[in-house]
Design a protein around this motif. Structure first.
Motif, PDB file in Angstrom:
ATOM      1  N   ASN A 223       0.827  -1.211   0.000  1.00  0.00           N
ATOM      2  CA  ASN A 223       0.000   0.000   0.000  1.00  0.00           C
ATOM      3  C   ASN A 223       0.859   1.258   0.000  1.00  0.00           C
ATOM      4  O   ASN A 223       0.580   2.231  -0.703  1.00  0.00           O
ATOM      5  N   VAL A 224       1.896   1.222   0.810  1.00  0.00           N
ATOM      6  CA  VAL A 224       2.793   2.378   0.854  1.00  0.00           C
ATOM      7  C   VAL A 224       3.446   2.585  -0.511  1.00  0.00           C
ATOM      8  O   VAL A 224       3.538   3.698  -1.020  1.00  0.00           O
ATOM      9  N   ALA A 225       3.885   1.478  -1.106  1.00  0.00           N
ATOM     10  CA  ALA A 225       4.529   1.574  -2.419  1.00  0.00           C
ATOM     11  C   ALA A 225       3.576   2.204  -3.428  1.00  0.00           C
ATOM     12  O   ALA A 225       3.972   3.032  -4.248  1.00  0.00           O
ATOM     13  N   ASN A 226       2.313   1.786  -3.354  1.00  0.00           N
ATOM     14  CA  ASN A 226       1.319   2.371  -4.254  1.00  0.00           C
ATOM     15  C   ASN A 226       1.205   3.870  -4.065  1.00  0.00           C
ATOM     16  O   ASN A 226       1.207   4.641  -5.021  1.00  0.00           O
ATOM     17  N   SER A 227       1.110   4.284  -2.795  1.00  0.00           N
ATOM     18  CA  SER A 227       0.942   5.715  -2.529  1.00  0.00           C
ATOM     19  C   SER A 227       2.106   6.523  -3.048  1.00  0.00           C
ATOM     20  O   SER A 227       1.937   7.637  -3.528  1.00  0.00           O
ATOM     21  N   LEU A 228       3.304   5.936  -2.957  1.00  0.00           N
ATOM     22  CA  LEU A 228       4.481   6.686  -3.400  1.00  0.00           C
ATOM     23  C   LEU A 228       4.423   7.010  -4.883  1.00  0.00           C
ATOM     24  O   LEU A 228       5.038   7.964  -5.347  1.00  0.00           O
ATOM     25  N   GLN A 229       3.676   6.202  -5.631  1.00  0.00           N
ATOM     26  CA  GLN A 229       3.637   6.414  -7.070  1.00  0.00           C
ATOM     27  C   GLN A 229       2.917   7.683  -7.468  1.00  0.00           C
ATOM     28  O   GLN A 229       3.030   8.133  -8.604  1.00  0.00           O
ATOM     29  N   LEU A 230       2.148   8.251  -6.535  1.00  0.00           N
ATOM     30  CA  LEU A 230       1.403   9.452  -6.886  1.00  0.00           C
ATOM     31  C   LEU A 230       2.253  10.708  -6.800  1.00  0.00           C
ATOM     32  O   LEU A 230       1.774  11.802  -7.086  1.00  0.00           O
ATOM     33  N   GLY A 231       3.485  10.555  -6.372  1.00  0.00           N
ATOM     34  CA  GLY A 231       4.313  11.748  -6.222  1.00  0.00           C
ATOM     35  C   GLY A 231       4.472  12.095  -4.762  1.00  0.00           C
ATOM     36  O   GLY A 231       3.651  11.735  -3.932  1.00  0.00           O
ATOM     37  N   ASP A 232       5.542  12.812  -4.452  1.00  0.00           N
ATOM     38  CA  ASP A 232       5.838  13.124  -3.056  1.00  0.00           C
ATOM     39  C   ASP A 232       4.729  13.885  -2.371  1.00  0.00           C
ATOM     40  O   ASP A 232       4.316  13.562  -1.259  1.00  0.00           O
ATOM     41  N   GLU A 233       4.224  14.927  -3.020  1.00  0.00           N
ATOM     42  CA  GLU A 233       3.243  15.770  -2.337  1.00  0.00           C
ATOM     43  C   GLU A 233       1.935  15.028  -2.134  1.00  0.00           C
ATOM     44  O   GLU A 233       1.333  15.088  -1.050  1.00  0.00           O
ATOM     45  N   ALA A 234       1.477  14.330  -3.172  1.00  0.00           N
ATOM     46  CA  ALA A 234       0.232  13.593  -3.022  1.00  0.00           C
ATOM     47  C   ALA A 234       0.381  12.519  -1.944  1.00  0.00           C
ATOM     48  O   ALA A 234      -0.529  12.288  -1.155  1.00  0.00           O
ATOM     49  N   ALA A 235       1.540  11.872  -1.913  1.00  0.00           N
ATOM     50  CA  ALA A 235       1.750  10.825  -0.909  1.00  0.00           C
ATOM     51  C   ALA A 235       1.721  11.416   0.491  1.00  0.00           C
ATOM     52  O   ALA A 235       1.107  10.866   1.409  1.00  0.00           O
TER      53      ALA A 235
END
Lengths: 343, 342, 277
Positions: A223-235
């Motif tokens: 899940n964390v890996a997925n979130s990182l894909q949205l970019g630093d700010e979005a994550a």
């Protein structure tokens, strides 16, 4: 939502899920088939009947030894190492958000090599310690990369640059040793190209608990890996603690790569290409892509190992070269076939 | 259509590049050997062809010219006897020294040197010789292994230094070159003396072993996990062959393009089941032993092999077996004979 | 609700914002305007915890935003930055589902309730027919709506947006602004945004803050803020202000840049002529 579009939505969701699970099952089946082939074929020819008899009644000890103490541990090792390296690459690609990310980038491979080579060339009497030294060396190198990259946080660019710098330094060290001890290089050539030759159940026993731990942590971080894909700010917006996430994922990647190199030497390529292949097949959602990478990594390494020991029998080829020849073109083929990737 | 061809081209190039890189790496690493442990098959072939021309027939002590035959059977002719000779090879240096030839400088080496060579100028290793030192001693003849010489011929030509490649891989090579050196350096008697001593001891060995059953021998390098096997074009391999032993690496596919060491399949080793295993590694025998011991003692794969079961596994001293030691080659022969035919 | 007190923020030792104070009440729509480089986005980043201030503090519901765990903040406050990136095979539904991440443990997956919330967000933003399209295949306005939907799915009380309409055409801009207005009215979500379009800001905001060269210039209702004087001092433009008949909010029409006194004279003349007519 109208009930019609709700139904459509359901169908879409189910279709995609079904497709992904289907591919999963195909991958696992492929792995099982390859494992069987790996046991059945090798550099010495036996018929299936001979093998089965030997296993059942233990009559021909040569066959039994070859199948159970050479082929089986090799296959098991190929599965463990293939899965580890592929997972390591997948995790790094998530953290660094860079399709060229691979375990080599964060210094773990050059660190492990330098330690292992130092022992093999300078203190050959301590050869038994090579796996441990390689592991420690890999982690120290990664730590060095992290320390250099840290500046009030860990940005992607800094990690990559620090990795390049550390790799250059450690690579220089390795070259230096090669020149100074050039008369002893012969013994380590196979190690430098990665090989599963001469491995036994001892290595498997040594490796599997670490691989299990590493893979487990990786699976839990999807899940964390997925979130990182949205970019630093979005994550960050989603509450992801960036520095912690990056550190944990990088550490896990380094760990998995380190233990692999420690046992079988330098096998590149898996960490770089397999996650991409996996992405092409099941998409970039890490909940599917990560386990799929692990399985495909195992598939690739088992295949490469089968080829490495049968093609020019009785001569063993280094498995790393075989892998590049199999994997590269296959990846190019997929890239043409599957739409929607990299657009 | 165009895209399809482009794709095929890329695939081929990629594969070739990858294989090429792998092969090149192997080659570069092989070249890193300090002593002439590796004798290329092609060299062996040419030297076989040049067998007739290998022995110097001329006795050059009468005229002033200097003639020496190289590894390919070609003659190197110099107007007069060279005065500043630099052998960049440990074994060749010792042989020349024994023949009474005065040396201006020699290769650097961590190995034991006779007293009179301890202090002479050292010029680095065959891979990267120190050209400044070589020029500083005003070298007029450089002697080294053909394998390494090939890398430096341009440099020597630039500095107008004569050079010659002398092969000292197998036991036969050693005797041949001692004779040739003797003729070239006006040390025929001394050379004959040395050879006579060799052949005296050789005869004893060969007489003792005649008629005995040939054992199957495996010569291992590296460690138990990642090992390569030495073929009969290596020094140790040549000794085994000379003594009638059967090297497990005989009869390989693509034999001509293989190097002196091959990564061998463990499965085949089990199947072939050698009678004798010789373990040769980087350092001294004790160190070698440690590198292999654990595996041999615990892994059922090794336990299955008759050599291990019968305790006929021997750790060989690097100094005598990793590379042809030249003068002491006869010792190496004797030792292996004892091992193969106790 | 959100209280920023005496914020001073620096980038690489350069002072970007000094002594900025801002107070935002629940349910308001507030916009921050100012020229390029005035520090607007920086302020947003500090109050949303994306950046740290060198002095002063930002408070969310009374607690210092930097002392709260990141996850807690994510449940109360959502920020939508200018440049967003989604993987090429991420569908609209996938993207919106990310909004539930702050409410789950790192190893948990979305359950039935989460899916209902995602459904709701899709409904509110009118993205039903796009649910299974890849986000990267949508038009600018639709894509922006998808990201707003993700922020909605976060179920926060505050939504912060950094230039949400800058790259969109007129109709898409309206789409997004109307959506924001709707979610503010229907769901009482506090909205703080940085906008370049002054008329847009004026039309949709309850209050506005004007920032110039890192300092707070003025704040108040749009009618108080959008004045000729402000436009002249802060933006260096001469403009004509009128009142939009339907909403009663001020509308500005730019007349020219202020370079020297001549210009001012000329434009004043034009205005006088117009007024005379």
């Amino acid at each position: 939502m109208t009930s019609q579009s709700a139904k459509d939505a359901q169908i879409e969701i189910r279709k995609r899920l079904a497709k992904r699970i289907g591919i999963f099952i195909a991958e696992i089946s492929l792995l099982v088939v390859l494992a069987v082939i790996s046991l059945r074929f090798g550099s010495v020819r036996f018929s299936t009947g001979e093998i089965i008899n030997a296993l059942i009644d233990g009559s021909d000890s040569t066959i039994r030894i070859i199948v159970m103490h050479i082929r089986m541990p090799r296959t098991a090792l190929a599965i463990l190492v293939g899965a580890s390296l592929a997972t390591s690459g997948a995790l790094l690609q998530a953290v660094l958000r860079n399709p060229l990310a691979s375990p080599g980038l964060i210094g773990v491979i050059s660190g492990a090599s330098l330690s292992a080579i130092t022992i093999m060339l300078v203190f050959p009497a301590l050869t038994a310690l090579v796996p441990f030294a390689a592991f420690i060396g890999g982690l120290v190198a990664t730590l060095l990369v992290f320390t250099l990259a840290w500046k009030k946080g860990m940005s992607t660019i800094r990690i990559i640059l620090a990795g390049v710098a550390v790799n250059a330094m450690l690579g220089g060290g390795t070259s230096l040793l090669s020149v100074l001890y050039s008369d002893r290089i012969q013994g380590i050539i196979m190690w430098l190209n990665g090989t599963l030759a001469g491995k036994s159940w001892d290595q498997v026993k040594l490796l599997w608990p670490y691989v299990a731990v590493g893979l487990l942590v990786a699976l839990l971080s999807v899940n964390v890996a997925n979130s990182l894909q949205l970019g630093d700010e979005a994550a960050k917006n989603l509450g992801v603690r960036l520095n912690l996430a990056r550190t944990v994922l990088c550490a896990t990647a380094a760990f998995l790569a380190g233990i692999s190199v420690a046992v079988v030497g330098i096998i590149g390529f898996i960490g770089l290409i397999v996650p991409h292949v996996s992405r092409l097949l099941v998409g970039s959602d890490y909940r599917f892509m990560l386990p799929s990478s692990a399985i495909l990594g195992a598939v690739l390494l088992v295949s490469a190992d089968i080829v490495a020991r049968t093609v020019f029998s009785p001569i063993e080829l280094p498995v790393g070269v075989i892998m590049a020849v199999i994997g590269g073109p296959f990846f190019l083929y997929l890239l043409r076939k599957v739409r929607g990737y990299g657009q | 259509m165009k895209r399809f061809f482009a794709l095929i081209l890329v695939i081929i190039l990629a594969s070739v590049a990858l294989i090429g890189c792998g092969v090149q790496e192997e080659e570069t690493k092989e070249a890193d050997l300090q002593e002439k442990e590796v004798s290329e098959t092609s060299e062996k072939n040419t030297s076989e062809k040049a067998d007739q021309a290998d022995e110097q027939t001329e006795d050059t002590s009468s005229n002033d010219k200097f003639v020496l035959i190289d590894f390919e059977g070609n003659e190197l002719v110099l107007e007069k006897m060279p005065e500043n000779i630099v052998p960049i090879s440990y074994s060749l240096a010792l042989i020349l020294n024994e023949l009474g030839v005065e040396l201006a400088a020699m290769t650097s080496s961590r190995r034991e040197l006779p007293d009179n060579l301890v202090d002479i100028t050292k010029v680095g290793n065959p891979m990267r010789p120190d050209i400044e030192q070589i020029v500083a001693v005003e070298a007029d003849l450089v002697i080294m292994s053909p394998r390494f010489l090939a890398m430096h011929t341009e440099t020597f030509k630039e500095h107008d230094i004569a050079f010659i490649g002398i092969d000292n891989s197998t036991y036969e090579d050693t005797k041949k070159l001692i004779r040739n050196f003797g003729k070239a350096f006006n040390a025929v008697e001394k050379a004959q003396e040395i050879i006579a001593k060799f052949e005296e001891r050789e005869k004893i060995v060969m007489d003792r072993i005649s008629g005995k059953e040939a054992p199957r021998v495996m010569i291992m390098h590296g460690s138990a996990g990642t090992f390569t096997l030495a073929r009969d074009i290596t020094f140790a391999g040549s000794l085994v062959k000379m003594l009638g032993g059967i090297n497990v690496t005989e009869g390989l596919p693509l034999e001509d393009s293989l190097g002196a060491y091959v990564p061998f399949s463990q499965e085949q080793v089990v199947k072939i089941n050698p009678d004798i295993i010789l373990r040769v590694a980087h350092g001294r025998a004790e160190d070698t032993k440690k590198m292999f011991e654990d595996e041999f003692n615990t892994n059922p794969v090794w336990q299955e092999i008759s050599a291990v079961q019968n305790g006929r596994v021997y750790d060989m001293d690097n100094a005598l077996f990793f590379a042809n030691p030249g003068l002491r080659a006869i010792e190496s022969l004797e030792l292996i004979a004892e091992i193969l035919y106790p | 609700m959100i209280y920023a007190k005496n914020l001073s923020i620096s980038y690489d030792k350069k002072n970007v914002v000094s002594n900025f104070t801002m107070n935002i009440n629940e349910g308001e729509i507030v916009s921050i305007i100012g020229p390029n480089g005035s520090g607007k986005s920086t302020v947003l980043k500090v109050i949303s915890r994306l950046m740290k201030s060198s002095n002063g503090a930002a408070f969310l519901d009374g607690s210092d935003v930097h002392s709260l765990p990141t996850k807690e903040v994510a449940k109360k406050l959502a920020i939508l930055c200018q440049h967003n990136h989604s993987p090429s095979d991420c569908t609209v539904r996938d993207l919106i589902s990310y909004g539930r991440v702050p409410h789950k443990q790192w190893y948990e997956f979305n359950n039935y309730d989460d899916n209902s919330i995602v459904d709701w967000a899709i409904e509110v933003t009118g993205l039903n027919e796009f649910e299974h399209r890849y986000v990267t295949t949508l038009s600018g306005g639709e894509r922006q709506r998808a990201w707003v939907a993700m922020a909605l799915a976060q179920k926060t009380k505050v939504l912060i947006l950094d230039e949400p309409t800058t790259y969109l055409d007129v109709s898409h801009q309206l789409e997004v602004m109307e959506l924001l207005k709707k979610i503010n009215e229907e769901y009482k979500i506090t909205i703080i945004m940085v906008l370049h379009d002054l008329n847009q800001a004026s039309k949709y905001s309850d209050r506005m803050y004007v920032i110039n060269k890192g300092k707070l210039v003025m704040e108040g209702r749009p009618s108080e803020v959008i004045t000729k004087k402000m436009l002249r001092d802060v933006y260096k433009i001469d403009a004509h202000i009128s009142v939009e008949q339907v909403s009663g909010k001020p509308l500005f029409y730019p007349l020219g840049l202020i370079k020297n006194n001549d210009r001012i004279e000329k434009s004043n003349k034009i205005v006088k002529i117009r007024e005379a007519q």
